[in-house]
Scaffold this motif. Sequence first.
Motif: not given
Length: 323
Positions: A108-115, A139-143, A147-151
């Motif tokens: 999650a942190k890796e993807l969040l760093s890419l904006r 999901s916890k980190t994205i939320s 941001f919205h996160v979906e499975r």
Amino acid sequence: MTTTILYIDSHDHPTCLEKFNGVRRFASMMGWNAVRCKPTTDIRRVSNLLKTAKPIGCIVNATRFLDRIPPNVFNSIPVVYLDTNPDIFGRRTHVVFHDSFHTGVIAAKELLSLRLKRFYYIPYKTPSFWCDHRWRGFSKTISAARFHVERLRLRPAQRGFFIPPSSGVMAANDEMAEILLSQLKSVGCHIPRDVVVISADDSEIARLNGITSIRIDFEHGGYIAAEMLAAIIEGRPCPIKMKFGDVCIQHRNSTRHLSQTLPRIPEAIALIREKACSGLSAADVIRVLDAPRRTVEEHFRKSTGHSILQEIQSVRMECAFDL
């Protein structure tokens, strides 16, 4: 006189051998004869193995089909379950398991760093505790970042599969990432310009398909399982449950944004992959691009999510693991 311990697999997977290598490394220090048995979930076969080999202890690598090899099969023989759901057993059964929750956090942190704007998680094809734990961490980190996160569940030969542009996706493991990439490409989706993908395990699948993947320290998991077994055999106190973690992210093309950066960034990445293990430095890369250091670093980080030095170190680490 050597003593025997059995390493029993309930399934066959490349990561199983990595775990056994860790077991074997500790066993050699103890003077044990570590024997890896063919994958089985047959209780009668396990019972026969115990009678024939007369082991002083057993390690059961039972990520799947755990209920088919319950602890009572081993009677009084010390046993440690490896890479197993720690919530299945009571307080008397020793378990070593991977911290899958933290793997989800790292992804999650890796993807969040890419904006990116949207985030999705692709679970494993069958219910698995490690898959659920990775989802919870992801999901916890994205939320928490608001941001919205979906499975999303993939289906074989699924038609009309679509993930909107500027999305980041974590696949539960490399196997699911490979399926995801195939389906996205079949509908004209470009990776990583439209969708960025990260997975876990860093298996041969990830290396062959250019998938950024989180490398898990499976060998260390096997090693600490053998350490735990030694403590049980010797009657020393030890934890009932222990976790092992990750090594690093192996960055590959599935997370590299190259469309809105300096035009020669792809050239720099190719240079690093070719010469990282030949003494290449960040300064060498900057000289090749012939631009101010700050500009190069800024565009490189925008393209890959990390610095030039981190890219060099990642490639060196990958080469070391291959060796």
